[in-house]
Structures are given as structure tokens and as C-alpha cells.
Design an enzyme around this catalytic site. Structure first.
Site, mmCIF file in Angstrom:
data_model
loop_
_atom_site.group_PDB
_atom_site.id
_atom_site.type_symbol
_atom_site.label_atom_id
_atom_site.label_comp_id
_atom_site.label_asym_id
_atom_site.label_seq_id
_atom_site.Cartn_x
_atom_site.Cartn_y
_atom_site.Cartn_z
ATOM 1 N N ASP A 25 -4.648 21.899 -13.997
ATOM 2 C CA ASP A 25 -4.888 20.774 -14.726
ATOM 3 C C ASP A 25 -4.412 20.576 -16.061
ATOM 4 O OD1 ASP A 25 -6.259 18.510 -15.939
ATOM 5 O OD2 ASP A 25 -8.055 18.487 -14.687
ATOM 6 N N LYS A 84 -5.785 9.781 -20.294
ATOM 7 C CA LYS A 84 -5.993 10.318 -21.513
ATOM 8 C C LYS A 84 -4.450 10.058 -22.643
ATOM 9 C CE LYS A 84 -9.523 11.499 -19.721
ATOM 10 N NZ LYS A 84 -9.647 12.694 -18.909
ATOM 11 N N ARG A 135 1.006 -1.157 -0.084
ATOM 12 C CA ARG A 135 0.031 0.162 0.279
ATOM 13 C C ARG A 135 0.818 1.294 0.109
ATOM 14 N NH1 ARG A 135 -1.572 1.327 4.436
ATOM 15 N NH2 ARG A 135 -2.458 -0.546 5.001
ATOM 16 N N TYR A 149 -13.396 20.445 -16.697
ATOM 17 C CA TYR A 149 -13.856 19.224 -16.531
ATOM 18 C C TYR A 149 -14.631 19.118 -15.453
ATOM 19 C CZ TYR A 149 -13.716 14.166 -16.209
ATOM 20 O OH TYR A 149 -13.976 12.811 -16.123
HETATM 21 C C1 LIG Z 1 -10.547 13.163 -17.771
HETATM 22 C C2 LIG Z 1 -10.129 14.190 -17.193
HETATM 23 C C3 LIG Z 1 -10.155 14.108 -15.780
HETATM 24 C C4 LIG Z 1 -10.256 13.170 -14.792
HETATM 25 O O1 LIG Z 1 -9.613 12.033 -15.051
HETATM 26 P P1 LIG Z 1 -9.941 10.268 -14.907
HETATM 27 O O2 LIG Z 1 -8.542 9.759 -15.254
HETATM 28 O O3 LIG Z 1 -11.046 10.050 -15.797
HETATM 29 O O4 LIG Z 1 -10.409 10.254 -13.661
HETATM 30 C C5 LIG Z 1 -9.561 15.191 -14.792
HETATM 31 N N1 LIG Z 1 -9.452 16.548 -15.619
HETATM 32 C C6 LIG Z 1 -9.340 16.528 -17.095
HETATM 33 C C7 LIG Z 1 -9.249 18.093 -17.723
HETATM 34 C C8 LIG Z 1 -9.958 15.248 -17.726
HETATM 35 O O5 LIG Z 1 -9.940 15.628 -18.944
#
Ligand SMILES: *Cc1c(COP(=O)(O)O)cnc(C)c1O
Length: 354
Positions: free
Chosen positions: A159, A184, A43, A95
Site C-alpha cells: 500500500d 490523498k 462500464r 490503514y
Molecule cells: C485512505 C487510505 C486508504 C483508503 O483509501 P480511500 O480512497 O479512502 O478508500 C487505504 N490505504 C491507506 C494507507 C490510506 O491512507
């Protein structure tokens, strides 16, 4: 370790390969270790996470802490930095789940559009921005916002999901923290969920690692390994995706069925000047509008190469009608993620489907 080298070299050589060892060590699944080394239990400790954290931290210019999804990274950061009664500034056009998450926290929320205007940051604890924003692809001036946030005693978090660690280095522009959904383009093959936080504040990185250990929601070693394998081709994939996005932008610009076309990499995009100042390269995500939801449905039915799918940054070209998920955008808004197919095939398919 690889700071002076080009993007392709850095992602391929993100872990040093010793003689007689594999180029990328296999995933370590251990829950318990034979005690005596640094690793004790699965963990808090995992060498497969550490290899990817080293690679991502090196690219971001900070210390990276891995989480099992992008939202896990966002929520760990917000829970660590915010206290009850604090004020947080969020992008109203970013997001959507970040806004949903914060709506359930005992904090004051101020929403600002990514392209501005921004409110005064007096009394604000955290400014979270997203650039380019998902799905609108607007861009904000990270260095200027870092200056304004710091002058008011606030932290700036970015982000960086749409840009990726190769596309933009928010920490070098003055941000305190970067969050990224590696689901992504970083992992890039539509087969893994993962996320990370990077920061130049070692104390914050340590607190985030502790929160992960104590909270118990940890990344799977296999997922971390798959994402690390994907990272090795990020430079190649982004190059092809940007090439395809540029070709699609040219084909869609001026098309009678298309309006509101956005791609920050295009010279005539309203965000281009700022984006080219602060981004190192552009990715494959474009946004445009068709007349309504039915027009998007017809487009997706007729296309052979554009798959209707949420998420973005994968090998396959995908398109997502964001209003179906509750994003505050027009019904016909499409976020199209150019994949790694051949540009001529994509352009012919998309024009045919339109
Ligand atoms: C997809 C996304 C998230 C969340 O990510 P996950 O891996 O789906 O939890 C956060 N911020 C942005 C800009 C995103 O495109």
C-alpha cells in the site's frame, strides 16, 4: 514514454498533447459509443480512465487499473488474489479498514508490525505491507520482504498511499503489486475519491479489469479527470509539503508538549536510514502525540491554519486524532498532513496553538 525525465516533467507530460488538442482532454461521460472503435460501453471502457491509468502505470512502472476509491482497489486486489482458506499477512498498524475488510473474508489473518519482526511466510498466499505506515509512519524493507515472500511462494503487495507513486516505486523494489488511494496526495485537493492497483503481472491486471467490469463498481470519469489534473502538480505539491513538514518537525522537536514525533524525512527519525534507501522523496505527513484527547481538541481549536479533518495529502494542512476512528494508537496521537501554505505561517500558527 517519459521514463528518463524528472518527476515534474513526467507528471506534466503524462499525456501527450497533440497539436490543436487540449493539453489534458476533457472527461468522457459516454455510457454508449458509436460502435466501430475499441470503446463499446461505459462500464468496461472509458478513455478518461485510460489516460490516468497510463500516467499512473508509467510512474509506478507497471500496468495500472483504476478503482472508485482506495478501498475499492484494496478489496478488488484481495478478492482477486485470495481464495477461501488462504493466509494473508497484514500490517497490524496500517490503514484500519484493510483489517476490517479482511476480517470479513474466509481467510487466515496474521498481523505483523510494519517495522517488524515478521513471521515466516511459509504457507502464506499474500503479504500486504504499508510503508510508510498510516498513521505510525514506520517503514519496512520492501526489497527484503519481496525476497522472503517470493522464497515462500507468496505475493508481496505494498500500500503506497502515504509515499505516492513519486515517493516510492515498490514494483522496482521487487513487489508484485502496488495499491494506492489516489484520494490523498495524488488527486491532492480534498475533492475526489479514487484509487488504483499497479502490477507488472499483465494477467493480474486483466483479471482486475474484468472484476471491475463484472462487479460494476467503476470510477466516475469526472473523478478520474480531476485526479489527472491534480497529478500534474504532484511534484510541486509534494515538494512544498515536505518543506513544510521539515519546518514543522524542527519546530516541534524538543517542544515540551510534544512526544513521539515521527517524520521519515528527518535525519534523526528511526525509519530515516531505511526510508532514504528505498524512497525517492518524502511527503508532508508527520505524526506526534499530545498528552490526551483534550489537549488535541484545544490545539485544534486554537490553530487558525490546521483544520481538523481526516484524510491527508491535500493543499490544506489538516490534523486527525486517529484514536477517534478506532485506530489502536494513543488517545493524543495526531497525524498532521502539512499542506501547501507558507512554512513560516504554519510554524507560527502551530507553535501558537500549542
Ligand atoms: C485512505 C487510505 C486508504 C483508503 O483509501 P480511500 O480512497 O479512502 O478508500 C487505504 N490505504 C491507506 C494507507 C490510506 O491512507
Amino acid at each position: 514514454m517519459t521514463g528518463d525525465l524528472g518527476d515534474g516533467t513526467r507528471v506534466v507530460h503524462s499525456t501527450p498533447a497533440a497539436v490543436g488538442e487540449p493539453f489534458l482532454a476533457g472527461p468522457v461521460f459516454a455510457s454508449a459509443y458509436h460502435l466501430g472503435g475499441d470503446d463499446t460501453y461505459g462500464r468496461p471502457h472509458n478513455p478518461t480512465w485510460r489516460a490516468l491509468e497510463t500516467a499512473l502505470g508509467d510512474l509506478d512502472g507497471g500496468t495500472a487499473v483504476l478503482f472508485p476509491s482506495g478501498m475499492a482497489a484494496v478489496s478488488a486486489l484481495l478478492r482477486e488474489v485470495l481464495s477461501p482458506g488462504d493466509t494473508v499477512v497484514l500490517p497490524g498498524d496500517g490503514y484500519f479498514l484493510t483489517r476490517t475488510l479482511v476480517a470479513g473474508m474466509p481467510v487466515e489473518v496474521v498481523e505483523a508490525p510494519t517495522a517488524g519482526p515478521y513471521p515466516s511466510f511459509d504457507g502464506v498466499r499474500l503479504v500486504l505491507v504499508e510503508s510508510p505506515s498510516n498513521p505510525g509512519l514506520d517503514v519496512c524493507d520492501i526489497a527484503a520482504l519481496a525476497g522472503a515472500a517470493h522464497a515462500a511462494g507468496a505475493l508481496l503487495a505494498v500500500d503506497n498511499t502515504t509515499a505516492t507513486p513519486l515517493g516510492q516505486r515498490p514494483l522496482a523494489l521487487g513487489a508484485d503489486v502496488v495499491v494506492c488511494s489516489d484520494t490523498k496526495a495524488v488527486a491532492g485537493h480534498s475533492d475526489v475519491l479514487l484509487g488504483h492497483v499497479s502490477t507488472v503481472d499483465e494477467g493480474l491486471a486483466e483479471r482486475l479489469r474484468t472484476a471491475r467490469t463484472v462487479g460494476g463498481a467503476i470510477p466516475g470519469p469526472f473523478e478520474a479527470w480531476l485526479a489527472h489534473r491534480g497529478l500534474g502538480t504532484l511534484d510541486l505539491r509534494l515538494a512544498r509539503q515536505a518543506e513544510n513538514a521539515a519546518a514543522l518537525y524542527e519546530a516541534l522537536r524538543g517542544h515540551p508538549a510534544v512526544s513521539g514525533l515521527r517524520w521519515p524525512g528527518a535525519a534523526d527519525d528511526p525509519a530515516h536510514a531505511l526510508a532514504s534507501r528505498q524512497m525517492r522523496r518524502f511527503g508532508g505527513v508527520l505524526t506526534f502525540e499530545l498528552r490526551d484527547a483534550a489537549a488535541v481538541e484545544r490545539f485544534l481549536e486554537r490553530s487558525a491554519l490546521v483544520a481538523p479533518a481526516t484524510s491527508f495529502g491535500g493543499l490544506h494542512t489538516t490534523a486527525d486524532r486517529r484514536a477517534q476512528w478506532g485506530d489502536p494508537v494513543p488517545e493524543g496521537l495526531v497525524r498532521l498532513s502539512a499542506g501547501c501554505e507558507d512554512a513560516a505561517d504554519l510554524v507560527a500558527d502551530v507553535l501558537g496553538a500549542l
